[in-house]
Write a protein that holds these residues in place. Structure first.
Motif, PDB file in Angstrom:
ATOM      1  N   GLN A  96       0.838  -1.194   0.000  1.00 27.12           N
ATOM      2  CA  GLN A  96       0.000   0.000   0.000  1.00 27.12           C
ATOM      3  C   GLN A  96       0.878   1.251   0.000  1.00 27.12           C
ATOM      4  OE1 GLN A  96      -4.108   1.313   2.114  1.00 27.12           O
ATOM      5  NE2 GLN A  96      -2.625   0.351   3.462  1.00 27.12           N
ATOM      6  N   VAL A 132      -7.433   1.312   0.415  1.00 28.61           N
ATOM      7  CA  VAL A 132      -6.170   1.095  -0.278  1.00 28.61           C
ATOM      8  C   VAL A 132      -6.314   1.624  -1.699  1.00 28.61           C
ATOM      9  CG1 VAL A 132      -6.837  -1.311  -0.774  1.00 28.61           C
ATOM     10  CG2 VAL A 132      -4.475  -0.582  -1.083  1.00 28.61           C
ATOM     11  N   VAL A 161      -1.312   1.759  -4.783  1.00 27.12           N
ATOM     12  CA  VAL A 161      -0.971   0.366  -4.495  1.00 27.12           C
ATOM     13  C   VAL A 161       0.063  -0.168  -5.484  1.00 27.12           C
ATOM     14  CG1 VAL A 161      -2.840  -0.576  -5.928  1.00 27.12           C
ATOM     15  CG2 VAL A 161      -2.014  -1.903  -3.989  1.00 27.12           C
ATOM     16  N   ILE A 201      -1.663  -4.299   3.886  1.00 32.79           N
ATOM     17  CA  ILE A 201      -3.009  -4.013   3.376  1.00 32.79           C
ATOM     18  C   ILE A 201      -4.022  -4.766   4.235  1.00 32.79           C
ATOM     19  CG2 ILE A 201      -4.568  -4.178   1.394  1.00 32.79           C
ATOM     20  CD1 ILE A 201      -2.003  -4.311  -0.373  1.00 32.79           C
TER      21      ILE A 201
END
Length: 355
Positions: free
Chosen positions: A120, A242, A245, A315
């Motif tokens: 992330q 999130v 990424v 994450i």
């Protein structure tokens, strides 16, 4: 004779000691320099959409030597402009890992069920709606519903079809029963931020749906204003998810496990640095990342940077689920993987364990 010899011996010993000390002072750093100059034994090809704020941790990891610390070489990183191009590069094998937004791996999952999110970069929806000089509608102090209604009939610049920038427009319009296909005109501008600001300034578009730091640049240069900002809390449902990424495929993880592991650890080091280092050091690095950006824009960004870049790249299921629901509601995806399918959480925990 003895009295004459003693001073000479002393002078000789002092000279020898000084010489050894002098040479030693240079010999040790030379050895360390040789170690430092030793190239990493691992390498990885990386691509990302743009140089938005989301990819600052990757820049920091490279600039500060965190990838090299983990024996990894990362070369020049191409900016591919759209999530579709990023996914195509990953599919073709021209890159091993990709830096994008949460929509990109979810789109890729439709054609490649091996798609995996592995780190992330930003844990909020860092795209803003930015209005320009041609925009007329509800004031910035109005309710979210009224501001969304004011988008009707407007020309809105996005990076490209199926992108996270379109996703925000679709999601917001959907909250008021509207659709981007019928109620607004979407204008694809690519990921070039200078070009996007130019389109806003020349009134080619009335508004932009673009990632940070475009909104901050617009305000600092008096071209436009941030009208709707999830990061600011204007849209609570997508304020924590999130969105920036790093993703890859299970095949790459299986084939290049040590390299991917080193990459994630480098990102973890970078995110720790962003949160723990002196703010002036972080500012200097951001200036190196975006050298043409004005000081006023950088100051606006740094005031929120630590609230949207996570302290570590893990994450969580809640963050993943929020991203999935957003994309389903915006209509950009029709099916969604489960957290267990998309996030190799056990592998990620083993990489980050004790970090």
């Amino acid at each position: 004779m003895h009295a004459m010899t003693l001073p000479w011996v002393r002078r000789t010993l002092v000279s020898l000691i000084a010489s050894v000390g002098f040479l030693g002072a240079f010999a040790l750093p030379a050895a360390h320099a040789a170690d430092a100059a030793k190239p990493p034994s691992l390498s990885l090809n990386v691509g990302q959409i743009s140089d938005s704020v989301a990819f600052f941790p990757i820049f920091v990891a490279k600039k500060q030597g965190y990838f090299a610390k983990h024996d990894l070489h990362v070369g020049d990183i191409p900016l591919l402009g759209t999530g579709a191009k990023l996914a195509a590069a990953l599919q073709s094998g021209s890159i091993d890992v990709a830096g994008g937004n949460g929509t990109d791996p979810l789109n890729l999952y439709r054609v490649n069920k091996d798609t995996r999110m592995i780190a992330q970069l930003v844990n909020t929806y860092y795209v803003d709606i930015i209005t320009g000089p041609s925009f007329s509608g509800a004031p910035e102090t109005a309710t979210l519903a009224d501001k969304i209604k004011s988008l009707k009939g407007k020309k809105i610049g996005i990076t490209g079809p199926g992108s996270g920038t379109q996703a925000l427009v679709d999601y917001l319009l959907g909250l008021q029963g509207m659709k981007s296909s019928t109620d607004v005109t979407l204008v694809s501008l690519g990921s070039n931020m200078t070009g996007a600001l130019g389109a806003l300034k020349t009134q080619r578009v009335d508004a932009l749906s673009f990632p940070q730091p475009v909104g901050q640049q617009a305000e600092a240069t008096h071209i436009g204003n941030i009208y709707i900002s999830p990061t600011r809390g204007d849209v609570p449902e997508i304020s924590h998810m999130v969105h920036g990424v790093v993703f890859t495929t299970q095949g790459v993880i299986d084939k290049k496990g040590p390299q991917v592991r080193a990459f994630v650890l480098g990102v973890a080091d970078a995110e720790h640095f962003i949160h723990s280092a002196d703010p002036q050091a972080v500012r200097a690095l951001f200036k190196a990342y975006r050298p043409t950006m004005s000081d006023a824009t950088i100051d606006r960004l740094l005031s929120i940077l630590r609230t949207e870049i996570p302290a570590q790249p893990g994450i969580s299921q809640a963050e993943f689920d929020a991203e999935v629901q957003f994309n389903l509601q915006s209509g950009l995806i029709k099916e969604a993987p489960t957290y267990a399918t998309m996030v190799p959480s056990k592998w990620l925990a083993s990489v980050l364990g004790g970090h």
